[in-house]
Design an enzyme around this catalytic site. Structure first.
Site, PDB file in Angstrom:
ATOM      1  N   LYS A   1     -43.079 -52.522 -29.342  1.00  0.00           N
ATOM      2  CA  LYS A   1     -43.730 -53.723 -29.881  1.00  0.00           C
ATOM      3  C   LYS A   1     -42.811 -54.454 -30.866  1.00  0.00           C
ATOM      4  O   LYS A   1     -42.671 -55.668 -30.791  1.00  0.00           O
ATOM      5  CB  LYS A   1     -45.022 -53.347 -30.637  1.00  0.00           C
ATOM      6  CG  LYS A   1     -46.069 -52.658 -29.804  1.00  0.00           C
ATOM      7  CD  LYS A   1     -47.355 -52.448 -30.598  1.00  0.00           C
ATOM      8  CE  LYS A   1     -47.224 -51.533 -31.797  1.00  0.00           C
ATOM      9  NZ  LYS A   1     -46.909 -50.134 -31.494  1.00  0.00           N
TER      10      LYS A   1
ATOM     11  N   ARG B   1     -55.116 -52.315 -35.910  1.00  0.00           N
ATOM     12  CA  ARG B   1     -55.014 -50.935 -35.436  1.00  0.00           C
ATOM     13  C   ARG B   1     -56.371 -50.274 -35.365  1.00  0.00           C
ATOM     14  O   ARG B   1     -56.463 -49.130 -34.935  1.00  0.00           O
ATOM     15  CB  ARG B   1     -54.137 -50.141 -36.389  1.00  0.00           C
ATOM     16  CG  ARG B   1     -52.699 -49.932 -35.885  1.00  0.00           C
ATOM     17  CD  ARG B   1     -51.987 -49.137 -36.942  1.00  0.00           C
ATOM     18  NE  ARG B   1     -50.827 -48.434 -36.500  1.00  0.00           N
ATOM     19  CZ  ARG B   1     -49.578 -48.869 -36.628  1.00  0.00           C
ATOM     20  NH1 ARG B   1     -49.346 -50.065 -37.075  1.00  0.00           N
ATOM     21  NH2 ARG B   1     -48.571 -48.106 -36.271  1.00  0.00           N
TER      22      ARG B   1
ATOM     23  N   ARG C   1     -35.080 -42.589 -32.381  1.00  0.00           N
ATOM     24  CA  ARG C   1     -34.958 -43.928 -32.970  1.00  0.00           C
ATOM     25  C   ARG C   1     -34.264 -43.869 -34.332  1.00  0.00           C
ATOM     26  O   ARG C   1     -34.531 -42.991 -35.138  1.00  0.00           O
ATOM     27  CB  ARG C   1     -36.365 -44.514 -33.140  1.00  0.00           C
ATOM     28  CG  ARG C   1     -36.425 -45.752 -33.972  1.00  0.00           C
ATOM     29  CD  ARG C   1     -37.707 -46.474 -33.790  1.00  0.00           C
ATOM     30  NE  ARG C   1     -38.845 -45.857 -34.446  1.00  0.00           N
ATOM     31  CZ  ARG C   1     -40.068 -46.367 -34.426  1.00  0.00           C
ATOM     32  NH1 ARG C   1     -40.325 -47.454 -33.740  1.00  0.00           N
ATOM     33  NH2 ARG C   1     -41.047 -45.761 -35.055  1.00  0.00           N
TER      34      ARG C   1
ATOM     35  N   ARG D   1     -36.526 -42.655 -39.257  1.00  0.00           N
ATOM     36  CA  ARG D   1     -37.674 -43.017 -40.080  1.00  0.00           C
ATOM     37  C   ARG D   1     -38.388 -41.743 -40.486  1.00  0.00           C
ATOM     38  O   ARG D   1     -38.512 -40.825 -39.682  1.00  0.00           O
ATOM     39  CB  ARG D   1     -38.616 -43.887 -39.232  1.00  0.00           C
ATOM     40  CG  ARG D   1     -38.736 -45.288 -39.738  1.00  0.00           C
ATOM     41  CD  ARG D   1     -39.503 -46.137 -38.788  1.00  0.00           C
ATOM     42  NE  ARG D   1     -40.922 -45.812 -38.736  1.00  0.00           N
ATOM     43  CZ  ARG D   1     -41.833 -46.563 -38.131  1.00  0.00           C
ATOM     44  NH1 ARG D   1     -41.462 -47.678 -37.526  1.00  0.00           N
ATOM     45  NH2 ARG D   1     -43.094 -46.214 -38.105  1.00  0.00           N
TER      46      ARG D   1
ATOM     47  N   ARG E   1     -49.289 -39.339 -35.100  1.00  0.00           N
ATOM     48  CA  ARG E   1     -49.447 -40.792 -34.932  1.00  0.00           C
ATOM     49  C   ARG E   1     -50.016 -41.118 -33.557  1.00  0.00           C
ATOM     50  O   ARG E   1     -50.815 -42.040 -33.401  1.00  0.00           O
ATOM     51  CB  ARG E   1     -48.092 -41.498 -35.148  1.00  0.00           C
ATOM     52  CG  ARG E   1     -47.679 -41.498 -36.617  1.00  0.00           C
ATOM     53  CD  ARG E   1     -46.216 -41.810 -36.798  1.00  0.00           C
ATOM     54  NE  ARG E   1     -45.861 -43.143 -36.376  1.00  0.00           N
ATOM     55  CZ  ARG E   1     -44.630 -43.494 -35.994  1.00  0.00           C
ATOM     56  NH1 ARG E   1     -43.652 -42.606 -36.001  1.00  0.00           N
ATOM     57  NH2 ARG E   1     -44.392 -44.723 -35.620  1.00  0.00           N
TER      58      ARG E   1
HETATM   59  P1  AMP Z   1     -45.486 -48.937 -37.678  1.00  0.00           P
HETATM   60  O1  AMP Z   1     -44.182 -49.370 -38.236  1.00  0.00           O
HETATM   61  O2  AMP Z   1     -46.291 -50.070 -37.102  1.00  0.00           O
HETATM   62  O3  AMP Z   1     -45.368 -47.767 -36.737  1.00  0.00           O
HETATM   63  O4  AMP Z   1     -46.364 -48.400 -38.928  1.00  0.00           O
HETATM   64  C1  AMP Z   1     -45.941 -47.312 -39.707  1.00  0.00           C
HETATM   65  C2  AMP Z   1     -47.118 -46.753 -40.476  1.00  0.00           C
HETATM   66  O5  AMP Z   1     -47.644 -47.747 -41.381  1.00  0.00           O
HETATM   67  C3  AMP Z   1     -48.317 -46.329 -39.633  1.00  0.00           C
HETATM   68  O6  AMP Z   1     -48.165 -45.033 -39.100  1.00  0.00           O
HETATM   69  C4  AMP Z   1     -49.447 -46.424 -40.666  1.00  0.00           C
HETATM   70  O7  AMP Z   1     -49.419 -45.317 -41.554  1.00  0.00           O
HETATM   71  C5  AMP Z   1     -49.060 -47.659 -41.460  1.00  0.00           C
HETATM   72  N1  AMP Z   1     -49.637 -48.896 -40.865  1.00  0.00           N
HETATM   73  C6  AMP Z   1     -48.952 -49.940 -40.320  1.00  0.00           C
HETATM   74  N2  AMP Z   1     -49.798 -50.891 -39.882  1.00  0.00           N
HETATM   75  C7  AMP Z   1     -51.047 -50.432 -40.148  1.00  0.00           C
HETATM   76  C8  AMP Z   1     -52.356 -50.936 -39.917  1.00  0.00           C
HETATM   77  N3  AMP Z   1     -52.558 -52.126 -39.307  1.00  0.00           N
HETATM   78  N4  AMP Z   1     -53.415 -50.185 -40.328  1.00  0.00           N
HETATM   79  C9  AMP Z   1     -53.240 -49.007 -40.958  1.00  0.00           C
HETATM   80  N5  AMP Z   1     -52.043 -48.451 -41.197  1.00  0.00           N
HETATM   81  C10 AMP Z   1     -50.944 -49.162 -40.804  1.00  0.00           C
END
Ligand code: AMP
Length: 236
Positions: free
Chosen positions: A15, A90, A127, A172, A183
């Site tokens: 994404k 989410r 990654r 990360r 996750r």
């Molecule tokens: P991402 O980079 O999108 O994989 O997000 C990394 C982490 O940030 C996720 O595993 C969540 O802990 C938190 N996070 C990001 N976006 C959201 C969201 N819309 N709602 C809740 N937690 C979020």
């Protein structure tokens, strides 16, 4: 007409990479809630400190906090001609709040990127991101640990550097296999239901994310056009 777009899909579906490419080509902002939280962690803000523990466990930050962040971000002038949200919504509560924020505005185009779970685990554990600017160094499918070694010797080579800012490339903190599994579990229970939430809308499309980034980008552009996104956005 503004191009309002969200990308659904599990962690590792691509994404962020696709949103970045598409946003650049159409001159609209890519709004990644994960990036916003990581910046807050980096800056040591109160939200960042609270979010870090949750992110490191692979869980979700509360709906209230996330909805507040996105509401504020969408009000900025650069989002008026459209946006791509990456990582939001989410949960169904976030999706409902987003509908309320956009009420009466241009339609929301929803693209779901579908990728088999085995491939996601492989992609995420290989990654690398830039420690300084957060840029994704690309997901090649190889093991980053191998790339840190001088071939065949087991001796650590120079760390790989970011092509954008020359920062050090690192894994990360939430991309370790254990956290990735958590996750994906959270995705299945909290985020996948969003496909049902959106799939009856005429602006919903699904694409195959188990292809090269170029092919996915082509399918994405086609899906957005088919969903009514032609001629939208900040640039012709
Ligand atoms: P991402 O980079 O999108 O994989 O997000 C990394 C982490 O940030 C996720 O595993 C969540 O802990 C938190 N996070 C990001 N976006 C959201 C969201 N819309 N709602 C809740 N937690 C979020």
């Amino acid at each position: 007409m503004a191009l309002n777009l969200i990308m659904l899909g599990p962690p590792g579906a691509g994404k962020g990479t696709q949103a970045e490419r598409f946003a650049r080509s159409r001159g609209i902002p890519k709004i990644s809630t994960g990036d916003i939280l990581r910046e807050a962690v980096h800056a040591g803000t109160e939200i960042g400190e609270r979010a870090k523990t949750i992110m490191d466990r692979g869980e979700l930050v509360s709906d209230d906090v996330m909805i507040g962040i996105v509401r504020e971000r969408l009000q900025r002038p650069d989002a008026l001609s459209g946006f791509i949200l990456d990582g939001f919504p989410r949960t169904v509560a976030q999706a409902t709040a987003l509908d309320d924020m956009l009420d009466g505005g241009d339609p929301l185009i929803v693209v779901d990127i579908v990728v088999p779970e085995a491939l996601l685990v492989r992609r995420l554990s290989s990654r690398l991101i830039c420690e300084d600017c957060g840029a994704n160094a690309g997901m090649s499918g190889e093991n980053p640990a191998d790339r840190m070694m001088t071939a065949g010797t087991g001796i650590a080579a120079e760390p790989m550097r970011c092509r954008r800012c020359a920062g050090r490339l690192v894994q990360r903190s939430d991309d370790s296999e254990l956290v990735v599994r958590e996750r994906l579990k959270v995705y299945r229970t909290s985020t996948k239901p969003l496909v049902d939430f959106y799939k009856t809308r005429p602006t919903f499309r699904s694409i195959n994310g188990a292809q090269s980034p170029d092919r996915v980008a082509e399918d994405l552009a086609f899906a957005i056009e088919a969903a009514g996104g032609h001629g939208c956005g900040g640039r012709p």
